[in-house]
Design a protein around this motif. Sequence first.
Motif, PDB file in Angstrom:
ATOM      1  N   ILE A  67      50.892  11.168 -33.529  1.00 46.42           N
ATOM      2  CA  ILE A  67      49.571  11.708 -33.927  1.00 46.42           C
ATOM      3  C   ILE A  67      48.433  11.014 -33.169  1.00 46.42           C
ATOM      4  O   ILE A  67      47.416  11.619 -32.875  1.00 46.42           O
ATOM      5  CB  ILE A  67      49.340  11.539 -35.452  1.00 46.42           C
ATOM      6  N   HIS A  68      48.599   9.690 -32.941  1.00 51.83           N
ATOM      7  CA  HIS A  68      47.508   8.933 -32.294  1.00 51.83           C
ATOM      8  C   HIS A  68      48.015   8.324 -30.989  1.00 51.83           C
ATOM      9  O   HIS A  68      48.256   7.112 -30.905  1.00 51.83           O
ATOM     10  CB  HIS A  68      47.018   7.810 -33.229  1.00 51.83           C
ATOM     11  N   PRO A  69      48.169   9.162 -29.964  1.00 51.60           N
ATOM     12  CA  PRO A  69      48.745   8.646 -28.715  1.00 51.60           C
ATOM     13  C   PRO A  69      47.870   7.587 -28.030  1.00 51.60           C
ATOM     14  O   PRO A  69      48.371   6.791 -27.243  1.00 51.60           O
ATOM     15  CB  PRO A  69      48.875   9.902 -27.837  1.00 51.60           C
ATOM     16  N   ASP A  70      46.570   7.559 -28.350  1.00 47.71           N
ATOM     17  CA  ASP A  70      45.674   6.598 -27.669  1.00 47.71           C
ATOM     18  C   ASP A  70      45.697   5.206 -28.320  1.00 47.71           C
ATOM     19  O   ASP A  70      45.107   4.258 -27.790  1.00 47.71           O
ATOM     20  CB  ASP A  70      44.224   7.110 -27.687  1.00 47.71           C
ATOM     21  N   THR A  71      46.304   5.091 -29.469  1.00 50.40           N
ATOM     22  CA  THR A  71      46.272   3.805 -30.181  1.00 50.40           C
ATOM     23  C   THR A  71      47.476   2.941 -29.796  1.00 50.40           C
ATOM     24  O   THR A  71      48.570   3.449 -29.587  1.00 50.40           O
ATOM     25  CB  THR A  71      46.266   4.044 -31.712  1.00 50.40           C
ATOM     26  N   ASN A  72      47.207   1.613 -29.700  1.00 51.11           N
ATOM     27  CA  ASN A  72      48.290   0.682 -29.359  1.00 51.11           C
ATOM     28  C   ASN A  72      48.852   0.081 -30.657  1.00 51.11           C
ATOM     29  O   ASN A  72      48.244  -0.808 -31.259  1.00 51.11           O
ATOM     30  CB  ASN A  72      47.698  -0.425 -28.465  1.00 51.11           C
ATOM     31  N   PHE A  73      49.993   0.591 -31.109  1.00 48.30           N
ATOM     32  CA  PHE A  73      50.592   0.101 -32.355  1.00 48.30           C
ATOM     33  C   PHE A  73      51.482  -1.101 -32.068  1.00 48.30           C
ATOM     34  O   PHE A  73      52.363  -1.030 -31.211  1.00 48.30           O
ATOM     35  CB  PHE A  73      51.409   1.213 -33.021  1.00 48.30           C
ATOM     36  N   ILE A  74      51.231  -2.187 -32.773  1.00 47.63           N
ATOM     37  CA  ILE A  74      52.045  -3.395 -32.602  1.00 47.63           C
ATOM     38  C   ILE A  74      52.820  -3.586 -33.905  1.00 47.63           C
ATOM     39  O   ILE A  74      52.214  -3.648 -34.982  1.00 47.63           O
ATOM     40  CB  ILE A  74      51.133  -4.618 -32.335  1.00 47.63           C
ATOM     41  N   ILE A  75      54.151  -3.641 -33.785  1.00 50.55           N
ATOM     42  CA  ILE A  75      54.971  -3.711 -35.011  1.00 50.55           C
ATOM     43  C   ILE A  75      55.576  -5.114 -35.154  1.00 50.55           C
ATOM     44  O   ILE A  75      56.243  -5.596 -34.242  1.00 50.55           O
ATOM     45  CB  ILE A  75      56.130  -2.670 -34.975  1.00 50.55           C
TER      46      ILE A  75
END
Length: 556
Positions: free
Chosen positions: A426-434
Amino acid sequence: MEPSKATYEQLVSQNEELKIQLEEANDTIDAIRTGQIDALIVNDGDGHQLYTLKTADQTYRVFIEKMNEGAVTINQQGLILYANTSFAGLVGLPLEKAIGIKFHSFIADDARELFDRVIAGAWQDDCKEEIQLVGQNGKLTPCLLSCNTIDLDEGVALSLILTDLSILKETENQLKIRNQQLAAAHQATEKLNNELEDTVRARTKELFVSREHFKYLANNIPQMTWTNTPKGEFDYYNQQWYDYTGLSLDETKNMGWKLALHPDDLNRTVEKFRSSLKTGEIFEVENRYKRGSDGAYRWHLNRAVPLRNENNEIVFWVGTATDIEERKKEMERKDEFIGIASHELKTPLTSLKGYLQLISAYKKDELPPVVKQYVEKANNSLNKLQRLINDLLDVSKIQAGKLEYGFARVDIAELVKNCSENARLIHPDTNFIIHDGSNYIVIANAERLEQVLMNFINNAVKYSPQNKDVIIETSLNGNNVRVAVTDFGIGLSAVQKERIFERFYRVEDKKYMTSGLGMGLYICAEIISYHNGTIGVESEAGKGSTFYFELPLVED
Ligand code: ADP
């Protein structure tokens, strides 16, 4: 050489004579003092005179010799005929030298006039007067002079008794100083007392004004208000209380206020109130009070805040009860409307979705690309609409106490994985850090937990216009597993943090206004509470936020 030798011899013989005279004089004085002789010859300048001591009683003379007072006898020319040892001590002379000289010479110059007057009168009448004696070394001694005439054979003489007043005078002086000090202290105390009285008067007036002020204010606000002691005893109600409840002061006193409460709200209210008295935390509870005029129960929001002194001790509590009956009814109407509207919207939405599916499936390969594009856009909008309607339905179900679902074992790592994958789509521009931990298992409803986590993630993206990093972290907190979503966006103020989980609450900041109805976090809070977990937020305005939930871990 001759004259000087003669002079020397002369001097030696004179000296011998003087020695003899002195011895004789001493003997005479001793004899007088001890009463061995009753007469003596005095050379007063006019030749020798014989004085006999009429009262030559040995006992009295010994007595006079031993007394502390100075005793002197003078003749009419003021010559001292007799003096005791105490007198000699007073004037600082050897006794033998005190006798035969004028008493006058022991009186200070400036007191002589007074002394002469006293002595002149004393020949007629016995008298007393204070005088100052001047000693040989110039020392002044205050004395009380008592004069009495005595008859001697050779004529009348004056007996003078001199009482040393030095100690008395000194004591008087000390007393005077003490009295002055006492008077000064008294004056200072009086001044202080007056100042204190003034302060007390001013404070009393201030207190009166402030009390009247408070009463005036309290009686002119629409709310019912009261105060109570730190122990919880009520000591004041405003007029509105009596007007609304119809209770009298006596009926209200000693927990009588409970009479006005709806029986179903009583325990909850008393419990909360007791807990606030114990912890000092603000008391806030919604309950129903009976209106005296018609017996109707109306909803009120009760709040009581403690007033603390400089030592942070509670002095008293101030409480208010605000009538929220209309607001409650309005909310109920709104909830009802939301319930009906979302329900009504759901049916056409479902058929719209169906038709769209039919369109996209109908002669799939023959559909022009632009139509395919329109169908996709319509599908996206429908999905958004569906989410909104679902939220609305959830809210109305929560309100009706009907949001129920089943529980099963849920692996938190899997939940985080699903949501992060979804989020990346949904949010391809966001950098998700898990940052995920091990496989923590909880008893939960997976769909509802996903709903919560996705809400956190979507908000993190929505309220971080500049920074595109979002951290999703799983960790352990005691026996709870904690899932947290951190962003570096606009953050929240302390006040906003407090209200963020309320229904329909949105931060009113025009700069960051985005679409939304303020339902998401409210639903999240309800879901987590249904799971017996905790939900929370840590945030600082301008720096970002961490929204988290914690659930009890299943022990295998
Ligand atoms: P909405 O649909 O309005 O986003 P929510 O209940 O999800 O409703 O959020 C309520 C309000 O909380 C939002 O309007 C927003 O002001 C604030 N908020 C939620 N998440 C964040 C966040 N991560 N950072 C800053 N503000 C947030």
